[in-house]
Design a protein around this motif. Structure first.
Motif, PDB file in Angstrom:
ATOM      1  N   GLY A   1       0.832  -1.197   0.000  1.00 47.31           N
ATOM      2  CA  GLY A   1       0.000   0.000   0.000  1.00 47.31           C
ATOM      3  C   GLY A   1       0.852   1.226   0.000  1.00 47.31           C
ATOM      4  N   PRO A   2       0.194   2.392   0.007  1.00 40.61           N
ATOM      5  CA  PRO A   2       0.952   3.642  -0.027  1.00 40.61           C
ATOM      6  C   PRO A   2       1.891   3.733   1.175  1.00 40.61           C
ATOM      7  CG  PRO A   2      -1.405   4.034  -0.303  1.00 40.61           C
ATOM      8  CD  PRO A   2      -1.245   2.598   0.086  1.00 40.61           C
ATOM      9  N   SER A   3       3.067   4.334   0.960  1.00 41.79           N
ATOM     10  CA  SER A   3       4.010   4.544   2.045  1.00 41.79           C
ATOM     11  C   SER A   3       3.378   5.441   3.101  1.00 41.79           C
ATOM     12  CB  SER A   3       5.263   5.205   1.482  1.00 41.79           C
ATOM     13  OG  SER A   3       6.035   5.740   2.530  1.00 41.79           O
ATOM     14  N   PRO A   4       3.508   5.065   4.402  1.00 43.45           N
ATOM     15  CA  PRO A   4       2.919   5.910   5.431  1.00 43.45           C
ATOM     16  C   PRO A   4       3.558   7.302   5.483  1.00 43.45           C
ATOM     17  CG  PRO A   4       4.287   4.186   6.408  1.00 43.45           C
ATOM     18  CD  PRO A   4       4.195   3.894   4.955  1.00 43.45           C
ATOM     19  N   GLY A   5       4.837   7.408   5.098  1.00 42.85           N
ATOM     20  CA  GLY A   5       5.491   8.708   5.074  1.00 42.85           C
ATOM     21  C   GLY A   5       5.590   9.289   6.469  1.00 42.85           C
ATOM     22  N   GLY A   6       5.659  10.609   6.568  1.00 36.24           N
ATOM     23  CA  GLY A   6       5.733  11.248   7.869  1.00 36.24           C
ATOM     24  C   GLY A   6       7.161  11.507   8.280  1.00 36.24           C
ATOM     25  N   VAL A   7       7.347  12.524   9.119  1.00 36.44           N
ATOM     26  CA  VAL A   7       8.696  12.927   9.510  1.00 36.44           C
ATOM     27  C   VAL A   7       9.372  11.819  10.322  1.00 36.44           C
ATOM     28  CG1 VAL A   7       9.986  14.594  10.889  1.00 36.44           C
ATOM     29  CG2 VAL A   7       8.080  15.354   9.456  1.00 36.44           C
ATOM     30  N   GLY A   8      10.614  11.529   9.998  1.00 32.89           N
ATOM     31  CA  GLY A   8      11.401  10.571  10.768  1.00 32.89           C
ATOM     32  C   GLY A   8      11.276   9.138  10.300  1.00 32.89           C
ATOM     33  N   SER A   9      10.322   8.861   9.431  1.00 28.33           N
ATOM     34  CA  SER A   9      10.137   7.474   9.005  1.00 28.33           C
ATOM     35  C   SER A   9      11.064   7.148   7.849  1.00 28.33           C
ATOM     36  CB  SER A   9       8.691   7.246   8.579  1.00 28.33           C
ATOM     37  OG  SER A   9       8.442   7.882   7.347  1.00 28.33           O
ATOM     38  N   GLY A  10      11.662   5.953   7.885  1.00 31.64           N
ATOM     39  CA  GLY A  10      12.419   5.400   6.770  1.00 31.64           C
ATOM     40  C   GLY A  10      13.286   6.374   6.018  1.00 31.64           C
ATOM     41  N   PHE A  11      12.864   6.700   4.825  1.00 35.21           N
ATOM     42  CA  PHE A  11      13.659   7.533   3.939  1.00 35.21           C
ATOM     43  C   PHE A  11      13.205   8.991   3.979  1.00 35.21           C
ATOM     44  CE2 PHE A  11      13.685   9.440  -0.371  1.00 35.21           C
ATOM     45  CZ  PHE A  11      15.029   9.766  -0.390  1.00 35.21           C
ATOM     46  N   LEU A  12      14.174   9.892   4.095  1.00 30.13           N
ATOM     47  CA  LEU A  12      13.893  11.322   4.005  1.00 30.13           C
ATOM     48  C   LEU A  12      14.776  11.919   2.911  1.00 30.13           C
ATOM     49  CD1 LEU A  12      13.801  12.486   7.748  1.00 30.13           C
ATOM     50  CD2 LEU A  12      11.869  12.372   6.157  1.00 30.13           C
ATOM     51  N   PRO A  13      14.185  12.560   1.898  1.00 35.12           N
ATOM     52  CA  PRO A  13      15.017  13.191   0.872  1.00 35.12           C
ATOM     53  C   PRO A  13      15.793  14.365   1.462  1.00 35.12           C
ATOM     54  CG  PRO A  13      12.705  13.770   0.539  1.00 35.12           C
ATOM     55  CD  PRO A  13      12.747  12.772   1.666  1.00 35.12           C
ATOM     56  N   GLY A  14      16.973  14.614   0.905  1.00 37.67           N
ATOM     57  CA  GLY A  14      17.762  15.728   1.388  1.00 37.67           C
ATOM     58  C   GLY A  14      18.861  16.057   0.405  1.00 37.67           C
ATOM     59  N   ALA A  15      19.575  17.166   0.656  1.00 38.67           N
ATOM     60  CA  ALA A  15      20.662  17.576  -0.231  1.00 38.67           C
ATOM     61  C   ALA A  15      21.737  18.286   0.586  1.00 38.67           C
ATOM     62  CB  ALA A  15      20.120  18.480  -1.340  1.00 38.67           C
ATOM     63  N   ASP A  16      21.997  17.749   1.782  1.00 37.85           N
ATOM     64  CA  ASP A  16      22.943  18.388   2.691  1.00 37.85           C
ATOM     65  C   ASP A  16      24.391  18.129   2.252  1.00 37.85           C
ATOM     66  OD1 ASP A  16      24.319  19.507   4.753  1.00 37.85           O
ATOM     67  OD2 ASP A  16      23.419  18.284   6.341  1.00 37.85           O
ATOM     68  N   ARG A  17      25.074  19.217   1.845  1.00 36.00           N
ATOM     69  CA  ARG A  17      26.463  19.082   1.405  1.00 36.00           C
ATOM     70  C   ARG A  17      27.454  19.546   2.481  1.00 36.00           C
ATOM     71  NH1 ARG A  17      27.346  18.613  -4.012  1.00 36.00           N
ATOM     72  NH2 ARG A  17      25.477  18.369  -5.263  1.00 36.00           N
TER      73      ARG A  17
ATOM     74  N   TRP B   1      30.529  12.236  -4.688  1.00 33.57           N
ATOM     75  CA  TRP B   1      29.207  11.892  -4.161  1.00 33.57           C
ATOM     76  C   TRP B   1      28.231  13.061  -4.221  1.00 33.57           C
ATOM     77  CZ3 TRP B   1      28.580   6.929  -3.760  1.00 33.57           C
ATOM     78  CH2 TRP B   1      29.665   6.102  -3.405  1.00 33.57           C
ATOM     79  N   VAL B   2      26.976  12.719  -4.445  1.00 30.69           N
ATOM     80  CA  VAL B   2      25.893  13.706  -4.419  1.00 30.69           C
ATOM     81  C   VAL B   2      24.921  13.284  -3.311  1.00 30.69           C
ATOM     82  CG1 VAL B   2      23.971  14.680  -5.726  1.00 30.69           C
ATOM     83  CG2 VAL B   2      26.107  14.089  -6.896  1.00 30.69           C
ATOM     84  N   PRO B   3      24.599  14.182  -2.371  1.00 29.32           N
ATOM     85  CA  PRO B   3      23.688  13.789  -1.287  1.00 29.32           C
ATOM     86  C   PRO B   3      22.261  13.596  -1.810  1.00 29.32           C
ATOM     87  CG  PRO B   3      24.156  16.145  -1.179  1.00 29.32           C
ATOM     88  CD  PRO B   3      25.029  15.586  -2.277  1.00 29.32           C
ATOM     89  N   VAL B   4      21.600  12.541  -1.355  1.00 30.25           N
ATOM     90  CA  VAL B   4      20.203  12.325  -1.769  1.00 30.25           C
ATOM     91  C   VAL B   4      19.250  12.217  -0.586  1.00 30.25           C
ATOM     92  CG1 VAL B   4      20.707  11.310  -4.029  1.00 30.25           C
ATOM     93  CG2 VAL B   4      20.589   9.822  -2.025  1.00 30.25           C
ATOM     94  N   GLY B   5      19.777  12.151   0.649  1.00 29.20           N
ATOM     95  CA  GLY B   5      18.890  12.090   1.810  1.00 29.20           C
ATOM     96  C   GLY B   5      19.419  11.136   2.850  1.00 29.20           C
ATOM     97  N   THR B   6      18.503  10.645   3.711  1.00 27.68           N
ATOM     98  CA  THR B   6      18.892   9.709   4.766  1.00 27.68           C
ATOM     99  C   THR B   6      17.902   8.550   4.818  1.00 27.68           C
ATOM    100  OG1 THR B   6      17.609  10.957   6.408  1.00 27.68           O
ATOM    101  CG2 THR B   6      19.961  11.482   6.231  1.00 27.68           C
TER     102      THR B   6
END
Ligand SMILES: [Zn+2]
Length: 284
Positions: free
Chosen positions: A3-19, A57-62
């Motif tokens: 089913g759809p990913s539950p999402g939400g802050v802190g869950s599993g994957f978080l996109p990011g671009a922190d260099r 490397w290119v940052p993609v998240g956590t």
């Protein structure tokens, strides 16, 4: 994934671009060659330490707090291991890994195809902390843009007191054997709901009542950043039959919800989640 990913802050994957942080040896590594990613037999993906020290490397998240880094690899042969398409990854690896792979694929593809300013031809520079580039000469801001597309699961009341029926279509291109949902890209200046009405009208010649939002899924199979939005809707005229647009479709047919065809979209796709949800609703 069912089913759809539950999402939400802190869950599993978080996109990011922190260099501002430096890749660490145990961070997740996502080498991309064309439309394929290098996978690891145990951990899903390799680690930063598995690649040469001078990798750009290119940052993609956590993922669960662990930074993930992508890199475009010109020659897949230079890195031994199993290179897999997103389709294979999404079908076999758990959900957060599929989303992470899709993000890496999207970012790397976008970077390769957005190197130069479209207004003045200067070389674009990365914007710190964002998946975006800016022109040093004319200031043009170039964010990674998403393409939104809608899918619509259209139902109508069953014949002679039977179960409700679902409209499924077969496409003229791509996986032509699958019975899928009416779908199409959203035009600029159009709402998701308006796109749902238009695509249904264009592809099968039907009118629908107000579409109801179901959920969404980032889809890495087509284009650098496609976001699918799923809707359910009922046919405005329960007696109307579909008329297919032969450019896009080969067939469109109503199926009773207790007799759906076997050739349905894969279980990791929002198309399938929609079909399964509508079918479950009919059973309850
Ligand atoms: Zn420029």
């Amino acid at each position: 994934m069912t089913g759809p990913s539950p999402g939400g802050v802190g869950s599993g994957f978080l996109p990011g671009a922190d260099r501002t942080v430096t890749p660490a040896a145990a961070d997740i590594a996502l080498p991309v060659a064309g439309r394929k990613l290098l996978t690891h037999p145990d951990a899903g993906f390799p680690r930063v330490a598995d690649l040469p020290a001078d990798t750009a490397w290119v940052p993609v998240g956590t993922l669960d707090g662990v930074p993930a880094w992508a890199v475009e690899v010109a020659d897949a042969e230079a890195l031994p291991g199993r290179w897999r398409s997103w389709r294979g990854i999404a079908a076999e690896l758990p959900e957060p890994l599929a989303t992470l792979a899709g993000r890496a694929l999207a970012v790397v593809t976008w970077r390769r195809t957005h190197r130069w300013c479209g207004a003045c031809r200067a070389e674009l520079a990365d914007v710190p902390g964002e998946t975006a580039r800016r022109c040093p000469d004319c200031e043009l801001y170039v964010p990674m843009q998403l393409s939104a597309a809608v899918l619509v699961a259209i139902t109508r009341p069953g014949r002679a007191g039977g179960p409700d029926e679902l409209l499924l279509v077969r496409h003229a291109y791509g996986p032509t054997g699958l019975w899928a949902l009416v779908a199409g890209f959203v035009e600029a200046g159009e709402s998701l709901e308006a796109a749902a009405h238009r695509e249904v009208s264009e592809e099968v010649g039907l009118a629908i009542d107000r579409p109801t939002y179901f959920g969404s899924q980032p889809w890495a199979m087509s284009g650098p950043g496609t976001l699918l939005a799923g809707f359910t809707a009922t046919a405005a005229d329960p007696h109307a039959e579909p008329v297919v647009d032969a450019k896009e479709l080969t067939q469109a047919r109503w199926f009773p919800l207790d007799a759906l065809p076997a050739e349905l979209p894969p279980t990791y796709s929002i198309s399938r989640w929609l079909i399964d949800a509508v079918a479950a609703r009919a059973r309850s």
